[in-house]
Write a protein that holds these residues in place. Structure first.
Motif, short mmCIF file in Angstrom:
data_model
loop_
_atom_site.label_atom_id
_atom_site.label_comp_id
_atom_site.label_asym_id
_atom_site.label_seq_id
_atom_site.Cartn_x
_atom_site.Cartn_y
_atom_site.Cartn_z
N SER A 102 53.23 27.12 54.25
CA SER A 102 54.10 26.19 53.53
C SER A 102 53.83 24.73 53.88
O SER A 102 54.32 23.83 53.18
CB SER A 102 55.57 26.51 53.84
N VAL A 103 53.06 24.47 54.95
CA VAL A 103 52.84 23.10 55.41
C VAL A 103 51.41 22.69 55.07
O VAL A 103 50.45 23.26 55.58
CB VAL A 103 53.09 22.98 56.93
N ARG A 104 51.28 21.67 54.22
CA ARG A 104 49.96 21.32 53.66
C ARG A 104 49.65 19.84 53.88
O ARG A 104 50.53 19.01 54.04
CB ARG A 104 49.94 21.64 52.17
N SER A 105 48.37 19.56 53.86
CA SER A 105 47.87 18.19 54.04
C SER A 105 46.94 17.87 52.87
O SER A 105 46.63 18.74 52.05
CB SER A 105 47.11 18.10 55.36
N PRO A 106 46.46 16.64 52.77
CA PRO A 106 45.50 16.32 51.71
C PRO A 106 44.24 17.18 51.78
O PRO A 106 43.56 17.37 50.76
CB PRO A 106 45.20 14.84 51.95
N VAL A 111 47.53 25.49 49.69
CA VAL A 111 48.24 26.38 50.61
C VAL A 111 47.89 25.93 52.03
O VAL A 111 46.74 25.57 52.31
CB VAL A 111 47.82 27.85 50.41
N GLY A 112 48.89 25.95 52.93
CA GLY A 112 48.60 25.62 54.31
C GLY A 112 47.54 26.51 54.90
O GLY A 112 47.45 27.70 54.55
N GLU A 188 39.09 19.23 44.61
CA GLU A 188 39.83 18.28 43.77
C GLU A 188 40.64 18.99 42.68
O GLU A 188 41.64 18.47 42.21
CB GLU A 188 38.86 17.28 43.15
N GLN A 189 40.18 20.19 42.30
CA GLN A 189 40.91 20.95 41.28
C GLN A 189 42.31 21.36 41.76
O GLN A 189 43.26 21.41 40.98
CB GLN A 189 40.13 22.21 40.89
N ASN A 194 49.03 20.10 46.58
CA ASN A 194 49.53 19.85 47.93
C ASN A 194 50.78 18.98 47.97
O ASN A 194 51.50 18.96 48.98
CB ASN A 194 48.43 19.20 48.79
N THR A 195 51.02 18.24 46.90
CA THR A 195 52.19 17.34 46.87
C THR A 195 53.30 17.88 45.97
O THR A 195 54.30 17.19 45.75
CB THR A 195 51.78 15.94 46.39
#
Length: 639
Positions: A102-106, A111-112, A188-189, A194-195
């Motif tokens: 549940s925790v994602r970055s750029p 998905v985390g 990039e797709q 993530n946001t």
């Protein structure tokens, strides 16, 4: 010391003992004649208490020439109790709980992943935490549709490869510009996902990531890296072969749950299945490679946690069982009671219809006959990448709720297991790595189970929302003071099967169950019981001085105050381990999972977001003022 009777019709038996390391320890055995019982002689075999812990082999040969019987059995030699790690023996420790996906970055792919986990662990260590409990990372299916539940894995022996971060693979840095550009384009797709705070699209994320992983897989490896890969495959052995064949069959021959599917074929004997290894060598090798990479990245996360100062690091969660169409059940059906029964739990206040998890139970007879080898290997593998293991529904070591096909959860019955043997395995593996085991002993659990766990040094589980005086099951009855919690326990405010604390305080559980048709009573009655439960908690918080009466009188405007008060109360518990949830830290209110549902609710697909449904990215989690405030409260145990 221990003893067991031996029965023979052919005089005194010959005995021997081979230790796990291959050395002989027959001198630890002694044999004494007890009695004649008809035409049978009974002897007492005594085993000394000076053996090393481990998995040894006892040999018995009975008989005269021409009538010999040779029997080898596994001897589990475990410490009487798992030693408390030195770091925990000195004082209480606390940690975080999170659903890592549940925790994602750029850098995530919607998905985390294990890269996010590594960063979270390092940042959590900086907040004062000594561990982080995450969802199970057992292996999931390699193709869409992805099973979202981490508690319904396709194998408990292997690792979830959908959590791999392609950019962290060594060969990614060696790609030529064309292949590197292709991987970046695939990222990039899905990067915009993530946001997004809406439920995650696991299939879209895996489709893009899998294509990227295939590009990296084709990149030549250095001799050292290839040697490491080959060593991994040799160590994983026949189980990896089964996993890879199942993965290829799933991809080439279709979904296993279709009527008359390949799932009815066995990996060991069917020529059609065996041919997949030679017909699709790249897919077979790719399945093995994914497991190698996943293990590398999970190990890197645990090493980073320990290097950052965590005393335990990762706390891995062990699911109760495996998917009925998974690799474990397919490749080794003899290990399970497949076909006619599934596992679940009986009805209770929180799940009034009971639960059917749809998983085949382990076959207790097979476990006994094989010296619990498959269980030993699974536990050992988990402790290779963790300082602690939490066992979901630890009652399953003692008994499981078997549900006959078509009867529903209410029509089940308990089937018993040899808990002494499985606790011995857990004790051996935990002791060898100076680790610890936590049993989730919530719900319908007899007192003797908790006594056995404590006697053997396994921690139980305490949740504030369930901790009533005299263990009353009635909502609205008084809650227990934290000073009465067990010392040998992992204590927390909430659990992943409840909405986050802010949501629970606002009766999210009532709204959800009404919307999903899960109630067996009028919604008004359930709402009244939930309000009574909330009021009992508020009364205790005020009574104990953790919160003012004014805050208790206005719940909606004081949610964060109440959440922090519940954690302040938690720090007064004597429990060895205390736990806070990241969802409570950021102000999330949505449930990660609603037990008793599958497609009715987006279980295990809710991204981490704050009270305004704004996504909280990995690098911002521990910068959040609310998370920092919660960490400050938890760090009181160190003062």
């Amino acid at each position: 010391p221990a003893s067991t009777p031996l029965h023979t019709k052919h005089g005194e038996p010959h005995i021997g003992l081979t230790l796990e390391d291959g050395s002989d320890a027959t001198d630890a055995l002694s044999l004494t004649f007890r009695e004649h019982d008809g035409d049978v002689d009974v002897y007492d075999l005594a085993i000394g208490d000076n053996l090393e812990i481990g998995y040894h082999t006892l040999h018995v040969r009975d008989g005269e020439t021409g009538s010999e019987r040779d029997v080898d059995v596994t001897l589990l030699c475990a410490p009487a109790s798992i030693p408390v790690p030195e770091a925990l023996a000195s004082h209480k420790r606390w940690g975080w709980m999170t659903q890592m996906y549940s925790v994602r970055s750029p850098e995530s792919w919607g998905v985390g992943d294990y890269g996010d986990l590594r960063e979270l662990l390092v940042d959590a260590a900086g907040s004062g935490a000594d561990f982080m409990l995450i969802n199970p990372v057992h292996a999931s299916a390699p193709v869409s549709p992805i099973e979202p539940s981490p508690y319904s894995p396709m194998s408990r022996r292997f690792i979830n490869t959908t959590y791999i971060r392609p950019q962290d693979i060594a060969e990614f840095a060696e790609l030529d510009e064309q292949d590197a550009a292709a991987v970046r384009a695939l990222h990039e797709q899905v990067a915009p996902m993530n946001t997004e705070s809406s439920p995650m699209d696991l299939d879209a994320a895996w489709k893009a990531k899998r294509a990227a992983l295939q590009i990296i897989f084709r990149q030549p490896r250095s001799p050292e890296r290839q040697a490491s890969f080959e060593a991994f495959k040799e160590k994983a052995g026949a189980d990896l072969d089964t996993w890879a064949l199942w993965s290829v069959a799933f991809e080439v021959l279709g979904e296993p749950w279709e009527p008359d599917s390949w799932f009815r074929m066995t990996a060991k004997s069917n020529p059609r299945i065996q041919a997949l290894r030679t017909e699709h060598p790249d897919l077979y090798e790719f399945a093995c490679w994914l497991q190698w990479i996943a293990e590398e990245q999970l190990d890197a996360a645990q090493r980073a946690a320990r290097d950052a100062g965590m005393s335990l690091g990762l706390m891995q969660d062990m699911a109760v069982g495996v998917h009925s169409y998974g690799a474990d059940a397919w490749g080794n059906p003899e290990r399970f009671a497949v076909g006619s029964v599934t596992v679940g739990c009986p009805p209770d206040f929180y799940n009034q219809q009971g639960q059917d998890w749809g998983q085949p139970p382990l076959n207790p007879n097979y476990l006994e006959l094989t010296g619990y080898r498959m269980y030993r290997e699974m536990v050992h593998h988990m402790f290779e990448h963790a300082g602690a293991i939490r066992i979901d529904h630890i009652l399953g070591l003692f008994r499981l709720w078997w549900i006959p096909a078509g009867q529903g959860a209410k029509g089940g019955a308990y089937v018993t297991y040899n808990y002494d043997a499985m606790i011995a395995v857990l004790s051996i593996e935990a002791t060898r790595v100076n680790g610890i085991v936590i049993g989730e002993d919530l719900g319908t659990v007899p007192d003797f189970v908790r006594n056995v766990l404590a006697r053997h040094g396994l921690l139980g589980t305490t949740v504030e929302w369930f901790a009533r005086v005299d263990d009353s099951p009635n909502a609205g009855d008084p809650y227990a003071m934290p000073q009465t919690y067990r010392t040998y326990s992992l204590s927390s405010v909430t659990t992943h099967d409840l909405p986050p604390t802010a949501g629970y305080l606002m009766l999210e559980q009532v709204k959800l169950r009404e919307e999903l048709g899960l109630l067996t009573e009028p919604v008004e009655e359930f709402r009244e019981s939930a309000l009574a439960e909330r009021q009992a908690m508020l009364d205790l918080l005020v009574q104990g001085g953790w919160m003012s009466q004014e805050a208790a009188d206005d719940v909606p405007d004081n949610l964060q105050t109440i959440v922090e008060a519940m954690h302040a109360m938690l720090t007064d518990a004597p429990s060895l381990l205390l736990q806070a949830a990241l969802v409570d830290g950021v102000g999330e209110a949505r449930a990660q999972n609603q037990p008793g549902t599958s497609t009715q609710y987006p279980n295990w697909r809710i991204p981490l977001a704050d009270e305004h449904l704004k996504v909280v990215p990995t690098q911002e989690v521990f910068k959040s003022p609310r998370v920092q405030a919660l960490a400050k409260i938890m760090n009181r145990i160190n003062q």
